[in-house]
Structures are given as C-alpha cells and as structure tokens.
Write an enzyme that holds these catalytic residues in place. Structure first.
Site, PDB file in Angstrom:
ATOM      1  N   HIS A 173      16.699   8.820  41.280  1.00 17.07           N
ATOM      2  CA  HIS A 173      15.592   8.426  42.176  1.00 17.07           C
ATOM      3  C   HIS A 173      15.221   9.629  43.031  1.00 17.07           C
ATOM      4  O   HIS A 173      16.081  10.223  43.683  1.00 17.07           O
ATOM      5  CB  HIS A 173      16.033   7.266  43.070  1.00 17.07           C
ATOM      6  CG  HIS A 173      16.105   5.967  42.325  1.00 17.07           C
ATOM      7  ND1 HIS A 173      15.007   5.166  42.156  1.00 17.07           N
ATOM      8  CD2 HIS A 173      17.107   5.399  41.646  1.00 17.07           C
ATOM      9  CE1 HIS A 173      15.369   4.111  41.433  1.00 17.07           C
ATOM     10  NE2 HIS A 173      16.625   4.238  41.103  1.00 17.07           N
TER      11      HIS A 173
ATOM     12  N   PHE B  68      24.019  -7.366  45.626  1.00 19.50           N
ATOM     13  CA  PHE B  68      23.700  -7.329  47.051  1.00 19.50           C
ATOM     14  C   PHE B  68      22.600  -8.350  47.338  1.00 19.50           C
ATOM     15  O   PHE B  68      21.471  -8.183  46.876  1.00 19.50           O
ATOM     16  CB  PHE B  68      23.271  -5.914  47.430  1.00 19.50           C
ATOM     17  CG  PHE B  68      24.072  -4.866  46.715  1.00 19.50           C
ATOM     18  CD1 PHE B  68      23.490  -4.020  45.786  1.00 19.50           C
ATOM     19  CD2 PHE B  68      25.449  -4.794  46.891  1.00 19.50           C
ATOM     20  CE1 PHE B  68      24.238  -3.088  45.079  1.00 19.50           C
ATOM     21  CE2 PHE B  68      26.214  -3.868  46.186  1.00 19.50           C
ATOM     22  CZ  PHE B  68      25.607  -3.021  45.287  1.00 19.50           C
TER      23      PHE B  68
ATOM     24  N   ASP C 111      19.842  -9.671  48.526  1.00 20.97           N
ATOM     25  CA  ASP C 111      18.638  -9.306  49.301  1.00 20.97           C
ATOM     26  C   ASP C 111      17.557 -10.339  49.021  1.00 20.97           C
ATOM     27  O   ASP C 111      17.848 -11.466  48.622  1.00 20.97           O
ATOM     28  CB  ASP C 111      18.189  -7.896  48.874  1.00 20.97           C
ATOM     29  CG  ASP C 111      17.608  -7.914  47.464  1.00 20.97           C
ATOM     30  OD1 ASP C 111      16.711  -7.114  47.194  1.00 20.97           O
ATOM     31  OD2 ASP C 111      18.052  -8.739  46.653  1.00 20.97           O
TER      32      ASP C 111
ATOM     33  N   ASP D  22      22.933  -5.129  39.325  1.00 17.49           N
ATOM     34  CA  ASP D  22      22.071  -5.296  40.498  1.00 17.49           C
ATOM     35  C   ASP D  22      20.987  -4.225  40.545  1.00 17.49           C
ATOM     36  O   ASP D  22      19.795  -4.504  40.663  1.00 17.49           O
ATOM     37  CB  ASP D  22      22.920  -5.234  41.770  1.00 17.49           C
ATOM     38  CG  ASP D  22      22.068  -5.246  43.017  1.00 17.49           C
ATOM     39  OD1 ASP D  22      21.450  -4.202  43.332  1.00 17.49           O
ATOM     40  OD2 ASP D  22      21.986  -6.284  43.676  1.00 17.49           O
TER      41      ASP D  22
ATOM     42  N   ASP E  46      15.527  -2.402  40.321  1.00 15.76           N
ATOM     43  CA  ASP E  46      14.534  -1.438  39.834  1.00 15.76           C
ATOM     44  C   ASP E  46      13.525  -2.141  38.918  1.00 15.76           C
ATOM     45  O   ASP E  46      12.324  -1.886  38.994  1.00 15.76           O
ATOM     46  CB  ASP E  46      15.219  -0.284  39.091  1.00 15.76           C
ATOM     47  CG  ASP E  46      16.032   0.603  40.048  1.00 15.76           C
ATOM     48  OD1 ASP E  46      17.034   1.179  39.605  1.00 15.76           O
ATOM     49  OD2 ASP E  46      15.683   0.684  41.237  1.00 15.76           O
TER      50      ASP E  46
HETATM   51  N1  LIG Z   1      20.092  -5.974  45.759  1.00 18.54           N
HETATM   52  C1  LIG Z   1      19.571  -4.799  46.102  1.00 18.54           C
HETATM   53  N2  LIG Z   1      18.808  -4.729  47.206  1.00 18.54           N
HETATM   54  C2  LIG Z   1      18.296  -3.515  47.518  1.00 18.54           C
HETATM   55  C3  LIG Z   1      18.518  -2.365  46.775  1.00 18.54           C
HETATM   56  C4  LIG Z   1      17.816  -1.324  47.432  1.00 18.54           C
HETATM   57  C5  LIG Z   1      17.697   0.106  47.075  1.00 18.54           C
HETATM   58  N3  LIG Z   1      18.624   0.565  46.113  1.00 18.54           N
HETATM   59  C6  LIG Z   1      18.118   1.560  45.259  1.00 18.54           C
HETATM   60  C7  LIG Z   1      18.665   2.870  45.537  1.00 18.54           C
HETATM   61  C8  LIG Z   1      19.407   3.312  44.527  1.00 18.54           C
HETATM   62  C9  LIG Z   1      19.527   2.297  43.506  1.00 18.54           C
HETATM   63  O1  LIG Z   1      19.321   2.821  42.226  1.00 18.54           O
HETATM   64  C10 LIG Z   1      18.482   1.288  43.831  1.00 18.54           C
HETATM   65  O2  LIG Z   1      17.346   1.501  43.066  1.00 18.54           O
HETATM   66  C11 LIG Z   1      17.200  -1.884  48.539  1.00 18.54           C
HETATM   67  N4  LIG Z   1      17.502  -3.186  48.550  1.00 18.54           N
HETATM   68  C12 LIG Z   1      16.994  -4.247  49.411  1.00 18.54           C
HETATM   69  O3  LIG Z   1      15.732  -4.654  48.848  1.00 18.54           O
HETATM   70  C13 LIG Z   1      14.860  -5.038  49.915  1.00 18.54           C
HETATM   71  C14 LIG Z   1      13.691  -4.071  49.936  1.00 18.54           C
HETATM   72  O4  LIG Z   1      12.882  -4.346  48.800  1.00 18.54           O
HETATM   73  P1  LIG Z   1      11.360  -3.811  48.820  1.00 18.54           P
HETATM   74  O5  LIG Z   1      10.710  -4.477  50.043  1.00 18.54           O
HETATM   75  O6  LIG Z   1      10.790  -4.228  47.477  1.00 18.54           O
HETATM   76  O7  LIG Z   1      11.436  -2.294  49.004  1.00 18.54           O
HETATM   77  C15 LIG Z   1      15.682  -4.950  51.187  1.00 18.54           C
HETATM   78  O8  LIG Z   1      16.383  -6.157  51.392  1.00 18.54           O
HETATM   79  C16 LIG Z   1      16.693  -3.873  50.831  1.00 18.54           C
HETATM   80  O9  LIG Z   1      17.854  -3.955  51.623  1.00 18.54           O
HETATM   81  C17 LIG Z   1      19.331  -2.456  45.622  1.00 18.54           C
HETATM   82  O10 LIG Z   1      19.608  -1.501  44.877  1.00 18.54           O
HETATM   83  N5  LIG Z   1      19.824  -3.703  45.335  1.00 18.54           N
END
Ligand SMILES: Nc1nc2c(c(CN[C@H]3C=C[C@H](O)[C@@H]3O)cn2[C@@H]2O[C@H](COP(=O)(O)O)[C@@H](O)[C@H]2O)c(=O)[nH]1
Length: 379
Positions: free
Chosen positions: A91, A275, A277, A352, A357
């Site tokens: 990323h 996680f 979310d 996850d 992604d």
């Molecule tokens: N379950 C889960 N939740 C995750 C992530 C990430 C970022 N991880 C990235 C970084 C390296 C990895 O390769 C992932 O690509 C952010 N969030 C949550 O999402 C929400 C934001 O969403 P939006 O408003 O659409 O941007 C917010 O609650 C945030 O806390 C994850 O990976 N898993």
C-alpha cells in the site's frame, strides 16, 4: 493394571466412578483451561466473544454456503500466491521500512484508526497527498505522511503527548470542506497514548513489543492494560466481551510492517481475529457469509444511528468475528485437502485485510449494502 477381562481396570465399567471421575475431571480441566485461555482479566477474548454472540444473536446470522463461497475465493488467491503478509507494505501510504520508525508510525496510525465515515457520503474529510485524494482510513495515513514531509515531529511522543488543538488541526487539516470526525477525542487519545509511551516505554512502542517475548496475546494484554483508548469491550448478557479491534489491528499492522520478522515476529499471530470495524460486515453480507434480519436491514438502510454497545451493533461485530473464524477454518480445510498445497499460511488477519481491501476496491458493487453507523473511538 488389567482385570480378568484383560481390560485396563481404570476404564472398565466395574470402575465406573473412577472413569466418570477422570472424565469429568479432564472435562472440567479443559473448561477451566479454555476459560482461562479465552479470558484476560475477566474480559473474554475476541474469538470466544464472537462465538458467544453468534450463539445468541437474534438479528445477525451466519450462512454456511456464503462461508464456503468466500473460502473458495480465498483458496484461489492463496494458490495464485497472492495471499501473503508482504501485501501490507504494497500500500503506497504504508511505511516501506521494518524498523522502529515503521513500528511507531503504525502505533500512532492505529491509535487514531477509527470512525472515518461521514453522515453524507458527499461530505467527507479528504487529504491530498502525492497526487492522490485520500478519504477514510487512508486520509489519516496521508495526513501523517504529509506532516512528516513538512518536518512536523508527529512521530515523536514528546510532540503528540502535549499536542495543542491548533497543532492537531495543522497536521490533520482537510483538503475538503469537512474535518476529520471526533477531533477533540483524537487529541485526547493522542495525548494519553504519548504520555504512557513516555512514562512506561521510553517513548517507543518497540519497547512494548520487546516486553512480550514474540507473543501477540501478551502484547494484546499489554496494550489493553496500559492504553485505555484500546479497551474495546462490550457488556453482553452479563458478560464483559472483548472485541478489541484497534488493539488487534495494531499487532497485525506491526506484523505486516515487519513482514512477520524481527519486531513483527509473533509465534501466535494466528490467535488474532479479524478486526470488527464497519466495513468487513459489508463484505461478509455481500458474499452471503453473514445475513441480517429484515428489521435490522431496514434500520441500516434508513441510516439509523446506533450507539457503541447496542445489542444490534454487538451482534454485527461479534458475528463478523465468528464468521471470519469459520471462513479461516474452511480455507485451511480446503487447502489441507489439496495435494498440491504444501504449507498453509492463512490466518484471520490476512483474510480480514483481503476482505477490507476487496470492499474498498468494489465499493460500487456493495453500495446497496448499508454499514452500521456508530460514532465511537473503537473502530
Ligand atoms: N477490519 C479492518 N478494518 C480496517 C482496516 C483498515 C486499514 N488496513 C489496511 C492497511 C493495511 C492493510 O493491508 C489494510 O488494507 C482500516 N480499518 C477500519 O476500516 C474503517 C475505515 O474504512 P473506510 O471508511 O472505508 O476508510 C475504520 O473502522 C478503520 O478502523 C483493515 O485492514 N481491516
């Protein structure tokens, strides 16, 4: 010791009391062990929380066919070698080193990694950085990287332990007309986390990691014990259930930033769950692995706001944890049944990230699947 029937007297029916005694003793030992293993200071750990919530959920359900469908998609990715901890660094906004600077970048990012959704999709916080217009989670990363480029010592806990409102607004200034949500809470949480790092860990999250003997579970306990903003715990049917979304993603992001080696080597990373979310549930419903009752779907489509800890919110978060555990189990089963698969390196973290992604890359396909809107500091 054998009796006249040549059977081990210990288990022979003549000795039923001892057999029962032994069985019940071993069963209770398992229960005690399991309950200890699935609890941390009276708080149930996320995997067990997900199971408990799924067992009694009234408006959120798992669907075996949907689980099998997601599992097949993931198995195909694994076979194409597109499923690896190394993806994290690909990323553009994630750190490219695997050192102390990367770890402390991850710590700050995950301390603030919550609540990016906006009431109106057209009115979102946005940060322009290196030719991109970043919203949601990536707006946070873009703002941090922009501050670093501008020479602001944002990574230094001596700076953010006492960050003023003005300095915060300079670092996280918006390039749209809409500010990052929960400004005051973010300032409070940054200051709190910075103060703990300085007071207990000589100013770096590396020292937290180094206290935990490469154990993700020990690090999880340390994070929840010492950093209050990470205590993502809900009361459900009289139990304290740990969901621990930011505490777990912090560990997973350190693992990702260090590619599972050095500072990111955790012998028990597979015990970390997904996680919980507000995005993964969308992907799970899209794939059909998780389903909502009609009344819940109606509430979500009407953008009904929920509070952190509401039964419906807890059911969405808890079932999403458990469904992802079941997907992981199905993926492992399918890979182990495949004669060509040598080693099975799949865990809930990679599943996850893949789903998260996927949701971002297919947001249009999922536009008609609503997400639950809770304004809180936990996810
Ligand atoms: N379950 C889960 N939740 C995750 C992530 C990430 C970022 N991880 C990235 C970084 C390296 C990895 O390769 C992932 O690509 C952010 N969030 C949550 O999402 C929400 C934001 O969403 P939006 O408003 O659409 O941007 C917010 O609650 C945030 O806390 C994850 O990976 N898993």
């Amino acid at each position: 010791m054998l009796n006249e029937r040549g059977k081990s007297s210990l288990f022979d029916s003549d000795y039923l009391p001892s057999r029962q005694l032994l069985l019940s003793a071993s069963l209770s030992a398992c229960v005690v062990c399991f309950s200890i293993c699935s609890k941390m200071d009276g708080v149930t750990l996320p995997r067990e929380s997900g199971r408990i919530i799924t067992e009694t959920a009234k408006d959120v359900f798992i669907d075996q066919d949907g689980i099998a469908k997601v599992a097949q998609v993931i198995v195909d990715k694994v076979k194409k070698k597109e499923f690896d901890v190394k993806t994290w660094k690909e990323h553009p906004l994630n750190p490219k080193t695997s050192d102390k600077a990367a770890v402390d970048w991850v710590f700050l990012a995950d301390t603030l990694n919550f609540s990016f959704w906006s009431e109106d999709e057209r009115k979102k916080y946005m940060v322009k950085y290196k030719g991109g217009e970043h919203t949601g989670y990536w707006s946070l990363c873009a703002a941090m990287n922009r501050a670093i480029d501008e020479g602001i010592p944002i990574m230094d806990p001596n700076y953010y332990a006492t960050i003023s409102h003005n300095d915060f607004m300079k670092v996280f200034r918006s390039d749209s007309d809409h500010d990052i949500p929960l400004i005051d809470k973010r300032i409070e949480i940054m200051q709190e986390a910075g103060k703990v790092l300085l007071k207990k860990y000589t100013g770096s999250f590396v020292n937290c990691i180094e206290e935990c003997d490469k154990s993700a579970q020990k690090l999880l306990q340390l994070i929840v014990r010492d950093f209050p903003s990470y205590r993502d715990v809900v009361s459900y049917n009289g139990k304290q259930l740990g969901i621990l979304k930011r505490a777990q993603i912090l560990i997973a992001d350190v693992w990702g930033a260090c590619e599972g080696k050095g500072l990111g080597e955790f012998t028990d990373i597979d015990t970390i769950t997904m996680f919980a979310d507000y995005r993964i549930p969308q992907a799970l419903v899209y794939f059909g692995a998780m389903k909502y009752s009609e009344s819940l779907m109606e509430k979500l489509k009407k953008d009904t706001r929920m509070e952190n800890g509401d039964r419906l919110e807890v059911e969405i978060r808890g079932v999403s944890i458990w469904v992802t555990e079941l997907i992981r189990d199905e993926v492992v089963k399918m890979l182990k049944a495949d004669p060509e698969t040598k080693d099975v390196n799949v865990n809930a973290v990679l599943i996850d990230h893949y789903l998260w992604d996927y949701r971002r890359d297919h947001a249009t396909d999922m536009a008609d699947i609503p997400f639950h809107k809770v304004r809180c500091i936990y996810y």
